[in-house]
Design a protein around this motif. Structure first.
Motif, mmCIF file in Angstrom:
data_model
loop_
_atom_site.group_PDB
_atom_site.id
_atom_site.type_symbol
_atom_site.label_atom_id
_atom_site.label_comp_id
_atom_site.label_asym_id
_atom_site.label_seq_id
_atom_site.Cartn_x
_atom_site.Cartn_y
_atom_site.Cartn_z
ATOM 1 N N ILE A 112 0.847 -1.199 0.000
ATOM 2 C CA ILE A 112 0.000 0.000 0.000
ATOM 3 C C ILE A 112 0.879 1.244 0.000
ATOM 4 O O ILE A 112 0.674 2.166 -0.796
ATOM 5 C CB ILE A 112 -0.956 0.011 1.205
ATOM 6 C CG1 ILE A 112 -1.955 -1.150 1.097
ATOM 7 C CG2 ILE A 112 -1.686 1.349 1.301
ATOM 8 C CD1 ILE A 112 -2.799 -1.353 2.342
ATOM 9 N N SER A 113 1.867 1.287 0.871
ATOM 10 C CA SER A 113 2.783 2.436 0.943
ATOM 11 C C SER A 113 3.499 2.650 -0.383
ATOM 12 O O SER A 113 3.617 3.785 -0.858
ATOM 13 C CB SER A 113 3.814 2.238 2.045
ATOM 14 O OG SER A 113 3.203 2.231 3.297
ATOM 15 N N ARG A 114 3.965 1.573 -0.968
ATOM 16 C CA ARG A 114 4.668 1.648 -2.257
ATOM 17 C C ARG A 114 3.735 2.211 -3.341
ATOM 18 O O ARG A 114 4.113 3.091 -4.099
ATOM 19 C CB ARG A 114 5.193 0.262 -2.636
ATOM 20 C CG ARG A 114 6.239 0.235 -3.694
ATOM 21 C CD ARG A 114 6.944 -1.130 -3.845
ATOM 22 N NE ARG A 114 6.088 -2.308 -3.683
ATOM 23 C CZ ARG A 114 6.081 -3.107 -2.609
ATOM 24 N NH1 ARG A 114 6.885 -2.860 -1.592
ATOM 25 N NH2 ARG A 114 5.291 -4.160 -2.554
ATOM 26 N N PHE A 115 2.492 1.708 -3.392
ATOM 27 C CA PHE A 115 1.540 2.198 -4.390
ATOM 28 C C PHE A 115 1.231 3.672 -4.175
ATOM 29 O O PHE A 115 1.217 4.456 -5.125
ATOM 30 C CB PHE A 115 0.248 1.377 -4.380
ATOM 31 C CG PHE A 115 -0.816 2.005 -5.225
ATOM 32 C CD1 PHE A 115 -0.682 2.052 -6.607
ATOM 33 C CD2 PHE A 115 -1.920 2.607 -4.648
ATOM 34 C CE1 PHE A 115 -1.644 2.669 -7.403
ATOM 35 C CE2 PHE A 115 -2.880 3.221 -5.428
ATOM 36 C CZ PHE A 115 -2.744 3.249 -6.811
ATOM 37 N N TYR A 116 0.973 4.092 -2.934
ATOM 38 C CA TYR A 116 0.682 5.501 -2.657
ATOM 39 C C TYR A 116 1.851 6.376 -3.132
ATOM 40 O O TYR A 116 1.627 7.435 -3.715
ATOM 41 C CB TYR A 116 0.425 5.714 -1.162
ATOM 42 C CG TYR A 116 -1.026 5.639 -0.743
ATOM 43 C CD1 TYR A 116 -1.826 4.558 -1.100
ATOM 44 C CD2 TYR A 116 -1.592 6.637 0.040
ATOM 45 C CE1 TYR A 116 -3.148 4.490 -0.700
ATOM 46 C CE2 TYR A 116 -2.916 6.571 0.433
ATOM 47 C CZ TYR A 116 -3.697 5.502 0.061
ATOM 48 O OH TYR A 116 -5.016 5.444 0.456
ATOM 49 N N ALA A 117 3.071 5.937 -2.897
ATOM 50 C CA ALA A 117 4.243 6.713 -3.318
ATOM 51 C C ALA A 117 4.353 6.754 -4.841
ATOM 52 O O ALA A 117 4.541 7.831 -5.422
ATOM 53 C CB ALA A 117 5.516 6.116 -2.716
ATOM 54 N N GLU A 118 4.210 5.605 -5.493
ATOM 55 C CA GLU A 118 4.316 5.541 -6.959
ATOM 56 C C GLU A 118 3.243 6.373 -7.649
ATOM 57 O O GLU A 118 3.498 7.000 -8.676
ATOM 58 C CB GLU A 118 4.205 4.086 -7.439
ATOM 59 C CG GLU A 118 5.378 3.227 -7.089
ATOM 60 C CD GLU A 118 5.104 1.744 -7.311
ATOM 61 O OE1 GLU A 118 3.987 1.371 -7.762
ATOM 62 O OE2 GLU A 118 6.019 0.936 -7.034
ATOM 63 N N ALA A 119 2.022 6.349 -7.107
ATOM 64 C CA ALA A 119 0.895 7.057 -7.729
ATOM 65 C C ALA A 119 0.746 8.490 -7.214
ATOM 66 O O ALA A 119 -0.186 9.180 -7.603
ATOM 67 C CB ALA A 119 -0.394 6.276 -7.495
ATOM 68 N N ALA A 120 1.647 8.925 -6.359
ATOM 69 C CA ALA A 120 1.619 10.273 -5.765
ATOM 70 C C ALA A 120 0.292 10.547 -5.056
ATOM 71 O O ALA A 120 -0.305 11.608 -5.199
ATOM 72 C CB ALA A 120 1.918 11.333 -6.824
ATOM 73 N N ILE A 121 -0.173 9.567 -4.284
ATOM 74 C CA ILE A 121 -1.393 9.722 -3.486
ATOM 75 C C ILE A 121 -0.969 10.374 -2.174
ATOM 76 O O ILE A 121 -0.372 9.737 -1.311
ATOM 77 C CB ILE A 121 -2.074 8.355 -3.227
ATOM 78 C CG1 ILE A 121 -2.317 7.597 -4.529
ATOM 79 C CG2 ILE A 121 -3.352 8.539 -2.415
ATOM 80 C CD1 ILE A 121 -3.185 8.296 -5.532
ATOM 81 N N THR A 122 -1.267 11.651 -2.053
ATOM 82 C CA THR A 122 -0.781 12.416 -0.911
ATOM 83 C C THR A 122 -1.894 12.958 -0.015
ATOM 84 O O THR A 122 -1.619 13.415 1.092
ATOM 85 C CB THR A 122 0.054 13.607 -1.405
ATOM 86 O OG1 THR A 122 -0.761 14.405 -2.274
ATOM 87 C CG2 THR A 122 1.295 13.141 -2.147
ATOM 88 N N SER A 123 -3.132 12.925 -0.492
ATOM 89 C CA SER A 123 -4.225 13.568 0.241
ATOM 90 C C SER A 123 -5.240 12.592 0.816
ATOM 91 O O SER A 123 -6.279 13.018 1.315
ATOM 92 C CB SER A 123 -4.945 14.550 -0.684
ATOM 93 O OG SER A 123 -4.053 15.536 -1.117
ATOM 94 N N LEU A 124 -4.969 11.303 0.727
ATOM 95 C CA LEU A 124 -5.938 10.304 1.175
ATOM 96 C C LEU A 124 -5.390 9.513 2.352
ATOM 97 O O LEU A 124 -4.210 9.176 2.389
ATOM 98 C CB LEU A 124 -6.269 9.340 0.031
ATOM 99 C CG LEU A 124 -6.834 9.964 -1.236
ATOM 100 C CD1 LEU A 124 -7.070 8.899 -2.293
ATOM 101 C CD2 LEU A 124 -8.097 10.744 -0.949
#
Length: 185
Positions: free
Chosen positions: A116-128
């Motif tokens: 999950i952390s890796r995906f958030y970083a790769e997809a630039a998910i910063t506000s969720l």
């Protein structure tokens, strides 16, 4: 095999019934549904949510009660689900565009925290936020049979609409539908 057939039949009948109800529920909102939002099924009456024991990335207990008083776009997803991964950036942009609405993704089932952390970083998910339903308890109780599924909750924490499948949540149409839902309450 018969169980699978009955589950598919039940889902098809429920979706058909909800489509008819959508036309009678909130005519203004129903008339705004275009594109991906045509899949959004509006409920005739709000539906109470079952009890939910969620956890954060580090296994700290979390609850949807934390969002009581706000409109919520509750998205069930998984790291292994390609359509889920494709729609997540639009959910992040929706949160930025409509900060008064809480966009809350819930990773359901087996999703390793590191993935999950890796995906958030790769997809630039910063506000969720990161919430997990590791045993799929909430998703099962809510009848989520495939991913992604997005449920709209009113400020009382009740389900008022559901979209099965992915969508561009930051589109003008999606934002208009969500704004109309908020205004109708």
């Amino acid at each position: 095999m018969m169980r699978l057939f009955l589950a598919a039949l039940y889902t098809a009948l429920a979706l058909g019934a909800n489509a008819a109800l959508a036309e009678s529920a909130g005519g203004d909102v129903a008339s705004l549904r275009e594109g991906d939002m045509k899949k959004l099924q509006l409920h005739d009456a709000p539906i109470d949510l079952p009890a939910a024991e969620l956890v954060t990335l580090d296994d700290t207990p979390a609850s949807l009660e934390d969002y009581r008083g706000k409109w919520v776009v509750l998205n069930f997803w998984a790291t292994w689900c390609a359509p889920c991964r494709a729609e997540m950036p639009s959910l992040n942009r929706l949160q930025l565009a409509l900060p008064d609405i809480a966009v809350v993704p819930v990773a359901t089932g087996r999703n390793e925290p590191a993935a999950i952390s890796r995906f958030y970083a790769e997809a630039a998910i910063t506000s969720l936020p990161v919430l997990r339903d590791p045993k799929s308890a909430l998703s099962s109780r809510m009848g989520v049979m495939a991913l992604p599924v997005t449920v709209i909750l009113n400020p009382e924490g009740q389900e008022v609409a559901r979209l099965i499948g992915d969508a561009e949540w930051d589109s003008v149409t999606a934002q208009s539908v969500l704004s109309a839902l908020v205004a109708s309450h």
